[in-house]
Motif scaffolding. Structure first.
Motif, PDB file in Angstrom:
ATOM      1  N   GLY A  81       7.681  30.474 -54.358  1.00 51.16           N
ATOM      2  CA  GLY A  81       7.829  31.368 -55.455  1.00 51.16           C
ATOM      3  C   GLY A  81       8.052  32.641 -55.142  1.00 51.16           C
ATOM      4  O   GLY A  81       8.943  33.384 -55.476  1.00 51.16           O
ATOM      5  N   GLU A  82       7.609  33.167 -53.747  1.00 47.00           N
ATOM      6  CA  GLU A  82       8.110  34.365 -53.367  1.00 47.00           C
ATOM      7  C   GLU A  82       9.478  34.490 -52.815  1.00 47.00           C
ATOM      8  O   GLU A  82      10.499  35.202 -53.080  1.00 47.00           O
ATOM      9  CB  GLU A  82       7.366  34.726 -51.869  1.00 47.00           C
ATOM     10  CG  GLU A  82       7.730  36.207 -51.475  1.00 47.00           C
ATOM     11  CD  GLU A  82       6.846  36.562 -50.155  1.00 47.00           C
ATOM     12  OE1 GLU A  82       6.864  37.341 -49.795  1.00 47.00           O
ATOM     13  OE2 GLU A  82       6.070  35.412 -49.743  1.00 47.00           O
ATOM     14  N   GLU A  83      10.020  33.363 -52.486  1.00 51.18           N
ATOM     15  CA  GLU A  83      11.465  33.231 -52.239  1.00 51.18           C
ATOM     16  C   GLU A  83      12.217  33.182 -53.667  1.00 51.18           C
ATOM     17  O   GLU A  83      13.335  33.939 -53.493  1.00 51.18           O
ATOM     18  CB  GLU A  83      11.736  31.764 -51.447  1.00 51.18           C
ATOM     19  CG  GLU A  83      11.111  31.594 -49.991  1.00 51.18           C
ATOM     20  CD  GLU A  83      11.353  30.558 -49.237  1.00 51.18           C
ATOM     21  OE1 GLU A  83      12.136  29.473 -49.929  1.00 51.18           O
ATOM     22  OE2 GLU A  83      10.962  30.070 -48.305  1.00 51.18           O
ATOM     23  N   ASN A  84      11.718  32.585 -54.388  1.00 48.06           N
ATOM     24  CA  ASN A  84      12.464  32.518 -55.927  1.00 48.06           C
ATOM     25  C   ASN A  84      12.577  34.088 -56.105  1.00 48.06           C
ATOM     26  O   ASN A  84      13.634  34.354 -56.865  1.00 48.06           O
ATOM     27  CB  ASN A  84      11.826  31.693 -56.740  1.00 48.06           C
ATOM     28  CG  ASN A  84      12.302  30.313 -56.567  1.00 48.06           C
ATOM     29  OD1 ASN A  84      12.784  29.962 -55.724  1.00 48.06           O
ATOM     30  ND2 ASN A  84      11.967  29.526 -57.725  1.00 48.06           N
ATOM     31  N   ALA A  85      11.435  34.665 -56.239  1.00 48.72           N
ATOM     32  CA  ALA A  85      11.531  36.074 -56.627  1.00 48.72           C
ATOM     33  C   ALA A  85      12.512  36.784 -56.030  1.00 48.72           C
ATOM     34  O   ALA A  85      13.196  37.678 -56.604  1.00 48.72           O
ATOM     35  CB  ALA A  85      10.109  36.823 -56.536  1.00 48.72           C
ATOM     36  N   LYS A 102       5.177  42.487 -53.083  1.00 45.60           N
ATOM     37  CA  LYS A 102       4.420  41.617 -52.267  1.00 45.60           C
ATOM     38  C   LYS A 102       2.928  42.351 -51.953  1.00 45.60           C
ATOM     39  O   LYS A 102       1.917  41.607 -51.759  1.00 45.60           O
ATOM     40  CB  LYS A 102       4.908  41.922 -50.746  1.00 45.60           C
ATOM     41  CG  LYS A 102       4.495  40.774 -49.759  1.00 45.60           C
ATOM     42  CD  LYS A 102       5.434  40.804 -48.563  1.00 45.60           C
ATOM     43  CE  LYS A 102       4.942  39.713 -47.711  1.00 45.60           C
ATOM     44  NZ  LYS A 102       6.045  39.553 -46.514  1.00 45.60           N
ATOM     45  N   ALA A 103       2.605  43.556 -52.262  1.00 45.57           N
ATOM     46  CA  ALA A 103       1.232  44.056 -52.157  1.00 45.57           C
ATOM     47  C   ALA A 103       0.492  43.951 -53.583  1.00 45.57           C
ATOM     48  O   ALA A 103      -0.455  43.932 -53.466  1.00 45.57           O
ATOM     49  CB  ALA A 103       1.383  45.537 -51.817  1.00 45.57           C
ATOM     50  N   VAL A 104       1.127  44.369 -54.541  1.00 46.22           N
ATOM     51  CA  VAL A 104       0.558  44.190 -55.866  1.00 46.22           C
ATOM     52  C   VAL A 104       0.625  42.711 -56.970  1.00 46.22           C
ATOM     53  O   VAL A 104      -0.276  42.267 -57.187  1.00 46.22           O
ATOM     54  CB  VAL A 104       1.176  45.266 -56.676  1.00 46.22           C
ATOM     55  CG1 VAL A 104       0.282  45.337 -58.135  1.00 46.22           C
ATOM     56  CG2 VAL A 104       0.739  46.601 -55.961  1.00 46.22           C
ATOM     57  N   ILE A 105       1.968  42.357 -56.918  1.00 45.61           N
ATOM     58  CA  ILE A 105       2.133  41.135 -57.607  1.00 45.61           C
ATOM     59  C   ILE A 105       1.772  39.863 -57.230  1.00 45.61           C
ATOM     60  O   ILE A 105       1.135  38.922 -57.662  1.00 45.61           O
ATOM     61  CB  ILE A 105       3.556  41.337 -58.292  1.00 45.61           C
ATOM     62  CG1 ILE A 105       3.887  42.722 -58.929  1.00 45.61           C
ATOM     63  CG2 ILE A 105       3.708  40.051 -59.260  1.00 45.61           C
ATOM     64  CD1 ILE A 105       3.222  43.077 -60.073  1.00 45.61           C
ATOM     65  N   LEU A 106       2.232  39.786 -56.013  1.00 45.15           N
ATOM     66  CA  LEU A 106       2.137  38.431 -55.210  1.00 45.15           C
ATOM     67  C   LEU A 106       0.663  37.859 -55.049  1.00 45.15           C
ATOM     68  O   LEU A 106       0.340  36.814 -55.343  1.00 45.15           O
ATOM     69  CB  LEU A 106       2.990  38.435 -54.028  1.00 45.15           C
ATOM     70  CG  LEU A 106       2.981  36.993 -53.177  1.00 45.15           C
ATOM     71  CD1 LEU A 106       4.062  36.224 -53.980  1.00 45.15           C
ATOM     72  CD2 LEU A 106       3.621  37.369 -51.761  1.00 45.15           C
ATOM     73  N   PRO A 107      -0.301  38.744 -54.716  1.00 46.39           N
ATOM     74  CA  PRO A 107      -1.637  38.301 -54.606  1.00 46.39           C
ATOM     75  C   PRO A 107      -2.429  37.858 -56.016  1.00 46.39           C
ATOM     76  O   PRO A 107      -3.006  36.872 -56.109  1.00 46.39           O
ATOM     77  CB  PRO A 107      -2.532  39.575 -54.149  1.00 46.39           C
ATOM     78  CG  PRO A 107      -1.540  40.209 -53.560  1.00 46.39           C
ATOM     79  CD  PRO A 107      -0.277  40.150 -53.971  1.00 46.39           C
ATOM     80  N   MET A 109      -0.413  36.581 -58.400  1.00 42.87           N
ATOM     81  CA  MET A 109       0.300  35.419 -58.585  1.00 42.87           C
ATOM     82  C   MET A 109      -0.467  34.131 -57.873  1.00 42.87           C
ATOM     83  O   MET A 109      -0.654  32.995 -58.258  1.00 42.87           O
ATOM     84  CB  MET A 109       1.681  35.525 -57.916  1.00 42.87           C
ATOM     85  CG  MET A 109       2.691  34.184 -58.283  1.00 42.87           C
ATOM     86  SD  MET A 109       4.416  34.648 -57.930  1.00 42.87           S
ATOM     87  CE  MET A 109       4.982  35.715 -58.986  1.00 42.87           C
ATOM     88  N   GLU A 110      -0.657  34.509 -56.536  1.00 47.83           N
ATOM     89  CA  GLU A 110      -1.547  33.594 -55.760  1.00 47.83           C
ATOM     90  C   GLU A 110      -2.947  33.068 -56.428  1.00 47.83           C
ATOM     91  O   GLU A 110      -3.312  32.037 -56.367  1.00 47.83           O
ATOM     92  CB  GLU A 110      -1.747  33.930 -54.137  1.00 47.83           C
ATOM     93  CG  GLU A 110      -2.401  32.991 -53.313  1.00 47.83           C
ATOM     94  CD  GLU A 110      -2.460  33.354 -52.093  1.00 47.83           C
ATOM     95  OE1 GLU A 110      -3.020  32.584 -51.260  1.00 47.83           O
ATOM     96  OE2 GLU A 110      -2.019  34.408 -51.628  1.00 47.83           O
ATOM     97  N   ALA A 111      -3.597  34.078 -56.937  1.00 46.63           N
ATOM     98  CA  ALA A 111      -4.760  33.942 -57.542  1.00 46.63           C
ATOM     99  C   ALA A 111      -4.696  32.905 -58.900  1.00 46.63           C
ATOM    100  O   ALA A 111      -5.528  32.003 -59.150  1.00 46.63           O
ATOM    101  CB  ALA A 111      -5.437  35.113 -57.913  1.00 46.63           C
ATOM    102  N   ALA A 112      -3.525  33.121 -59.347  1.00 46.77           N
ATOM    103  CA  ALA A 112      -3.443  32.571 -60.806  1.00 46.77           C
ATOM    104  C   ALA A 112      -3.350  30.880 -60.415  1.00 46.77           C
ATOM    105  O   ALA A 112      -3.506  30.109 -60.965  1.00 46.77           O
ATOM    106  CB  ALA A 112      -2.412  32.944 -61.674  1.00 46.77           C
ATOM    107  N   ILE A 113      -2.385  30.885 -59.498  1.00 48.27           N
ATOM    108  CA  ILE A 113      -2.012  29.308 -58.807  1.00 48.27           C
ATOM    109  C   ILE A 113      -3.277  28.824 -58.362  1.00 48.27           C
ATOM    110  O   ILE A 113      -3.601  27.490 -58.605  1.00 48.27           O
ATOM    111  CB  ILE A 113      -0.796  29.525 -57.780  1.00 48.27           C
ATOM    112  CG1 ILE A 113       0.388  30.110 -58.494  1.00 48.27           C
ATOM    113  CG2 ILE A 113      -0.809  28.288 -57.110  1.00 48.27           C
ATOM    114  CD1 ILE A 113       1.468  30.241 -57.417  1.00 48.27           C
ATOM    115  N   ALA A 114      -4.015  29.681 -57.430  1.00 46.18           N
ATOM    116  CA  ALA A 114      -5.238  28.861 -57.180  1.00 46.18           C
ATOM    117  C   ALA A 114      -6.354  28.455 -58.295  1.00 46.18           C
ATOM    118  O   ALA A 114      -6.891  27.442 -57.949  1.00 46.18           O
ATOM    119  CB  ALA A 114      -5.921  29.838 -56.004  1.00 46.18           C
ATOM    120  N   LYS A 115      -6.361  29.291 -59.304  1.00 48.32           N
ATOM    121  CA  LYS A 115      -7.394  28.782 -60.419  1.00 48.32           C
ATOM    122  C   LYS A 115      -6.696  27.735 -60.858  1.00 48.32           C
ATOM    123  O   LYS A 115      -7.424  26.860 -61.414  1.00 48.32           O
ATOM    124  CB  LYS A 115      -7.209  30.031 -61.146  1.00 48.32           C
ATOM    125  CG  LYS A 115      -8.144  29.989 -62.589  1.00 48.32           C
ATOM    126  CD  LYS A 115      -8.126  31.115 -63.425  1.00 48.32           C
ATOM    127  CE  LYS A 115      -8.832  30.753 -64.779  1.00 48.32           C
ATOM    128  NZ  LYS A 115      -8.960  31.979 -65.576  1.00 48.32           N
TER     129      LYS A 115
END
Length: 208
Positions: A81-85, A102-107, A109-115
């Motif tokens: 997903g990061e590569e796509n972004a 990377k500092a604000v959005i990506l974490p 995004m990861e939390a949403a995917i983990a959920k």
């Protein structure tokens, strides 16, 4: 214990000598069998303990494999997903917003995917994949997570360019889920661009 073994050996030698070898050591196997028969509860406890230990090891192994598999899925999706972004941002937008993304959005995004992953079984996660081509121009799509078996989307990660009055241009990152037919916007955060209109997505070349 040593005294008992010495006594058995002495008894075998003595009997063999008195019978001129007619009785052999093999004939004394009953001694060992009789000794084992004295401790049936101990043998049963040892056998049960061994079976219990093996069972616990198998359970722990299964749990570790399940957790590792789920974590591996999350990290794989986030990485792609990061590569796509960055591909979507292009050479003109990426240098200016990459660090904040990377500092604000990506974490988030990861939390949403983990959920999402936590609500699916391991076998279901194996059927999920990520799209490879983000939308260019003014399109919002960064990537979608979909079921490879039926082609149906599970989550859609998008970014929208906004221009509130007197505020300049912002990039609004959000995602949608299949739970409400992708109607609701789940906010991931905003990144400020400039007062000027941003380049189209995937535009190449550095800003002057």
């Amino acid at each position: 214990m040593k005294g008992a073994k010495w006594f058995k050996k002495s008894l075998i030698v003595l009997v063999s000598a008195l019978t001129f070898g007619l009785v052999t050591p093999a004939d004394f196997n009953w001694l060992g069998e009789a000794d084992s028969a004295k401790h049936p509860e101990k043998d049963l406890q040892e056998a049960n303990s061994a079976r219990y230990g093996a069972s616990v090891q198998n359970v722990n192994k299964n749990i570790e494999e399940e957790l590792f598999s789920q974590n591996d899925f999350i990290q794989n999706i986030v990485s792609k997903g990061e590569e796509n972004a960055y591909c979507k941002f292009g050479g003109k937008i990426k240098p200016k917003i990459q660090a904040e993304f990377k500092a604000v959005i990506l974490p988030k995004m990861e939390a949403a995917i983990a959920k999402m992953a936590s609500s699916h079984q391991e076998e279901e996660l194996r059927q999920l994949a990520i799209t490879e081509n983000p939308a260019s121009g003014r399109g919002e799509k960064i990537f979608h997570i979909y079921n490879e078996n039926n082609g149906e989307d599970i989550m859609r990660f998008h970014v929208r360019q906004e221009n509130p009055p007197q505020e300049g241009y912002w990039f609004n990152f959000h995602y949608h889920t299949y739970h409400d037919q992708f109607a609701a916007h789940h906010d991931l955060g905003r990144i400020y661009w400039d007062k000027n209109t941003p380049p189209k997505w995937s535009s190449q070349g550095m800003l002057s």
